[in-house]
Scaffold this active site. Structure first.
Site, PDB file in Angstrom:
ATOM      1  N   GLU A 441       0.118  19.504  -0.906  1.00 16.04           N
ATOM      2  CA  GLU A 441      -1.103  18.711  -0.963  1.00 16.04           C
ATOM      3  C   GLU A 441      -1.555  18.370   0.453  1.00 16.04           C
ATOM      4  O   GLU A 441      -0.790  17.877   1.269  1.00 16.04           O
ATOM      5  CB  GLU A 441      -0.811  17.416  -1.730  1.00 16.04           C
ATOM      6  N   ASP A 514       3.118  13.788  -1.620  1.00 18.09           N
ATOM      7  CA  ASP A 514       3.603  12.492  -1.164  1.00 18.09           C
ATOM      8  C   ASP A 514       4.092  11.638  -2.323  1.00 18.09           C
ATOM      9  O   ASP A 514       3.714  11.852  -3.464  1.00 18.09           O
ATOM     10  CB  ASP A 514       2.484  11.746  -0.417  1.00 18.09           C
ATOM     11  N   ASP A 516       3.232   8.799  -3.070  1.00 23.18           N
ATOM     12  CA  ASP A 516       2.288   7.725  -3.403  1.00 23.18           C
ATOM     13  C   ASP A 516       1.473   8.076  -4.648  1.00 23.18           C
ATOM     14  O   ASP A 516       1.743   9.064  -5.325  1.00 23.18           O
ATOM     15  CB  ASP A 516       1.361   7.450  -2.211  1.00 23.18           C
ATOM     16  N   ASP A 518      -1.638   9.113  -4.998  1.00 20.21           N
ATOM     17  CA  ASP A 518      -2.353  10.387  -4.927  1.00 20.21           C
ATOM     18  C   ASP A 518      -1.413  11.561  -5.185  1.00 20.21           C
ATOM     19  O   ASP A 518      -1.767  12.516  -5.862  1.00 20.21           O
ATOM     20  CB  ASP A 518      -3.001  10.567  -3.546  1.00 20.21           C
TER      21      ASP A 518
END
Ligand code: 1YM
Length: 654
Positions: A441, A514, A516, A518
Site C-alpha cells: 500500500e 500499515d 492502522d 487505512d
C-alpha cells in the site's frame, strides 16, 4: 411410532394399565436424556434455545387454530424461561385410553403433541416436532399452569418425572397456558440464554403469523429488555423490513397466496411477498411450516420457475422483449427480495442439515399461484411490470458485459499475452512455488520494497488510493476496475468461475499494509475480493499478511526491532543487561513508508527473519457472513467492524 405402542400397552390389561404405561413413559423420557441430540439437534446453545421454540410451537399451533392472539417469551431474572399464551389452555380432562389428564400425557409421553384433542391443523414445525415432553425430560424442573374452565391447574416435574400431580391451585377468569422451566445443567454445557437469539426468532415467527402479538422480555439484572412484535401485514411487512435502507423500485409489496385441498383433512397453503430494490443482490427467504429452509427446496423452485416464465411471457406480450430476447432466472431475481411461506401436513425436510423442503407437490402449488397471480398483477400494474422487465434486461446486459470483460481479462492474462502491468515489478524466478508477490500500500512503501527486495523471487505490486468495494459492485465493474485489473493480471489465474489456480504465478501472496485503520481497510477489501472471486487462494493458504515491526531500539551502534509492546520491553532490558544505566533509544515506526529499503528487507521481507501470518478461512460460512456484514448498507457499523475485526480476520490462524 412409540406413542402407538404405549397406548396399546395400556389398553391390553386394565389392571396393569397404570404401571405398564408408567414404565413406558420413563423409558421414553430416559431415551431423550440418553440421546438428547436426537431430539433437539444438539446440546450446544442451539439445542438450549430449541427448548424454548418447542414450547412456543405449541402456543403458535394454538394461534393457528384461531384461539390464541398473544404469546410472551420471557427470560426470568434467574435465567429460567417462561412462555405464556392466551389460548384455550392445554386440556386437563382425563383421557379414557390412559386414565390420565391430557396435560400429563402431553408433558410425559414422547410425540404426544397435536395428536390429541382430535385433529386440528398442526403445522408449526419444531426440529422434529417432538414437543413438550422432550423439553420436560431435559429440564431440571418444569412447571405448567393451565387456565381453563374457571380454574387454574398446576403440575410440576423434575427431569421428566412428576413431582406434583395435577392440582387446582386457584380460580381464573381467562384461559391460557403458562410454562416455566430450567434447562438441566446435566444436559447442556451452557445454560445461558441469548436474548438476541430468542428475539430474532420470535420476530420471524411474528412476521410469519400475521396479527399474532409476540412479546419478548429479559429480566436478568443489567440486561433488561422488552420488545413487542405484531405485524398485521405478515410476510408483506417481512419484505418491507428486509428492504429497509434500500431503495424499492415500486411502492407496494406484491402479495400472492393460494391453497390446495389434498383431501378432506389435508390442505396445503402457500403465500409469497416480494418487492424489487435497486440493488444487485437476491434475497429469498423460504419457510415450510414456519421453519426456515435456508437451502430452499420445492417451494423456491416453483417460485423461481414461475417468475422467469411469467416475466418472459409478459415482456414478449408487450414487446418489451424482442422476439429472440430472453431474460434468465438470475436476471429476473436481481434486486429481488422475496419471502415464501408454505404450510403442509407432512413436510419432508431433506439434505444434510434438513434445511431443504422435499415435497414436490408444493412446487406445483407455488408455481400455479405465481403464474396466475403475478400475471394478473402485472396486467393491472403496467408501470411496475415495465420496471421489472427493464431491471431484468439491465441485469442481462451486465451479465453479457461481464462475460466479455472476463474474456478480455482472460485473453490478456493468458500465456499468449505475457504483458504485465506497470504497477508490477516482477521477479526473475518462474516457478510459482518459489515466487512471492508483495502487495504494497502506498508509493513510498512500494519504493522501499522494490529497492529492498530480493528480486530473484520477490515481486512487488503497488496499490494505492481507494479500492473498489466488490460487494457493492456488479461483476462487470470488477473485471474492468483499474485497481483490481493489475492484480488480476499479475496473479495470472483469472477470476470468478474461470479462476484457475494452476495458472497462478505466485504461491505466496503477501499483503503488506500499515497497522492502522487505512491499512486494515485495504487489507479487508483485498480479502473480500479474494474471498469472492479467488476463493481457492485462501483455501490453499496462499494469502499472507506481512508483520511489520512496531518499534526500533538503538543503543550506540546496535539496533533491534520489536513487533509488540512486550517484545519492546524485553529487548530493551536485554540491550541494557551489561549496564542498566545505558541509554536505549526507542522509536515507534509510523508506517511502512518510513522505513528505508534495508530496514524493510531486514524486518519484514527477509525470509530468514520476517514473520508472516497465513490467512485461512477455516470456516468459509462464517467468513461469508462476516464479509457481508462488513460490506452491508450501513456505513457506521462497517467502519466499526473494520476497526475492531480486520485484524481478527488476518489473525484467523497464526
Ligand atoms: C406455553 C405453551 O402449550 N398451549 C396450548 C397447547 C395445547 C392447546 C392449547 C390445546 C390444543 C387442543 C385443544 C387441540 C395443546 N393441547 C394438546 C393436547 N402453550 C401451549 N394451548 N385444546 C387446547 O389440539 O385440539 C397438546 S398441545 F394434546 F392436549 F390437546
Amino acid at each position: 411410532m412409540a406413542e402407538d405402542k404405549e397406548l396399546k400397552v395400556t389398553t391390553v390389561d386394565a389392571a396393569n394399565e397404570y404401571d405398564a404405561s408408567e414404565i413406558q413413559v420413563l423409558e421414553g423420557l430416559e431415551a431423550v436424556r440418553k440421546r438428547p441430540g436426537m431430539y433437539i439437534g444438539s446440546t450446544s446453545l442451539s439445542g438450549l434455545h430449541h427448548l424454548v421454540y418447542e414450547i412456543v410451537d405449541n402456543a403458535i399451533d394454538e394461534a393457528l387454530a384461531g384461539f390464541c392472539t398473544e404469546i410472551l417469551v420471557q427470560i426470568n431474572a434467574d435465567g429460567t424461561i417462561t412462555v405464556v399464551d392466551n389460548g384455550r389452555g392445554i386440556p386437563v380432562d382425563v383421557q379414557p385410553q390412559t386414565g390420565k389428564p391430557a396435560l400429563e400425557v402431553v408433558y410425559t409421553i414422547l410425540h404426544a403433541g397435536g395428536k390429541f384433542g382430535g385433529g386440528g391443523y398442526k403445522v408449526s414445525g419444531g426440529l422434529h416436532g417432538v414437543g413438550a415432553s422432550v423439553v420436560n425430560a431435559l429440564s431440571e424442573w418444569l412447571i405448567v399452569q393451565v387456565h381453563r374452565g374457571g380454574h387454574i391447574y398446576e403440575m410440576r416435574f423434575a427431569r421428566g418425572n412428576i413431582t406434583e400431580p395435577m392440582t387446582i391451585i386457584g380460580e381464573t377468569d381467562h384461559t391460557g397456558t403458562t410454562v416455566t422451566f430450567k434447562p438441566d445443567p446435566e444436559m447442556f454445557e451452557d445454560c445461558t440464554y441469548s436474548y438476541d437469539t430468542l428475539h430474532t426468532r420470535m420476530r420471524e415467527e411474528a412476521f410469519l403469523n400475521a396479527g399474532l402479538k409476540i412479546r419478548t422480555v429479559d429480566l436478568r439484572a443489567g440486561q433488561e429488555q422488552d420488545d413487542t412484535m405484531c405485524y398485521e401485514g405478515g410476510i408483506r411487512e417481512f419484505v418491507t423490513w428486509l428492504n429497509q435502507g434500500k431503495d424499492a423500485l415500486h411502492e407496494n409489496v406484491i402479495y400472492m397466496a393460494g391453497a390446495k385441498e389434498n383431501s378432506a383433512n389435508d390442505t396445503s397453503m402457500a403465500e409469497l411477498a416480494l418487492q424489487y430494490n435497486d440493488g444487485y443482490s437476491e434475497t429469498i427467504l423460504s419457510f415450510a411450516n414456519n421453519v426456515h429452509t435456508p437451502d430452499g427446496g420445492m417451494h423456491e423452485e416453483g417460485f423461481k420457475r414461475a417468475l422467469t416464465t411469467v416475466l418472459n411471457n409478459y415482456g414478449k406480450k408487450y414487446k418489451l422483449l424482442k422476439d429472440d430476447e430472453k431474460v434468465t432466472g438470475e436476471d429476473c431475481r436481481e434486486g429481488l427480495t422475496c419471502v415464501i411461506s408454505v404450510k403442509l401436513t407432512d413436510a419432508q425436510f431433506e439434505g444434510q442439515t434438513k434445511a431443504k423442503l422435499g415435497n414436490s407437490e408444493i412446487r406445483t402449488l407455488v408455481n400455479n399461484i405465481v403464474s396466475e397471480k403475478l400475471e394478473t398483477f402485472l396486467e393491472e400494474n403496467p408501470q411496475v411490470g415495465r420496471m421489472i422487465i427493464d431491471k431484468a434486461m439491465m441485469a442481462s446486459r451486465a451479465r453479457e458485459a461481464a462475460k466479455k470483460a472476463r474474456e478480455s481479462v482472460r485473453r490478456k492474462t493468458g500465456l499468449e499475452s505475457g504483458q504485465m502491468p506497470d504497477k508490477l515489478q516482477d521477479c526473475n524466478e518462474r516457478d510459482p512455488a518459489l515466487c512471492e508477490l508483495y502487495i504494497v500500500e502506498g508509493d513510498s512503501a512500494a519504493g522501499s520494497a522494490i529497492q529492498g527486495r530480493d528480486s530473484r523471487f520477490q515481486a512487488i505490486l503497488s496499490m494505492w488510493g481507494k479500492m473498489l468495494n466488490v460487494e457493492k459492485a456488479r461483476a462487470d465493474k470488477i473485471y474492468g476496475n483499474d485497481k483490481l485489473y493489475p492484480l488480476i493480471v499479475a496473479l495470472g489465474a483469472g477470476i470468478g468461475d474461470e479462476f484457475n489456480i494452476e495458472k497462478l504465478r505466485y504461491h505466496k501472496i503477501i499483503i503488506m499494509a500499515d497497522a492502522d485503520v487505512d491499512g486494515s481497510h485495504i487489507r479487508t477489501l483485498l480479502l473480500t475480493f479474494f474471498f469472492r472471486y479467488m476463493r481457492p487462494l485462501i483455501e490453499r493458504g496462499y494469502v499472507y499478511s506481512a508483520v511489520p515491526p512496531l518499534y526500533k531500539l538503538q543503543r550506540g551502534k546496535t539496533q533491534r526491532v520489536a513487533y509488540s509492546d512486550e517484545e519492546r520491553d524485553r529487548i530493551s532490558a536485554e540491550m541494557r543487561a551489561d549496564n542498566p544505566n545505558a541509554k536505549v533509544d526507542i522509536n515507534r515506526f509510523k508506517g511502512l513508508g518510513e522505513m528505508d529499503p534495508h530496514e524493510l528487507w531486514e524486518t519484514t521481507m527477509d525470509p530468514e527473519q520476517r514473520s508472516l501470518r497465513r490467512i485461512t478461512l477455516k470456516d468459509a460460512i462464517m467468513a461469508d457472513q462476516v464479509f457481508t456484514v462488513l460490506m452491508g448498507e450501513e456505513v457506521e457499523p462497517r467502519r466499526e467492524w473494520i476497526e475492531t475485526n480486520a485484524k481478527y480476520v488476518v489473525n484467523l490462524d497464526i
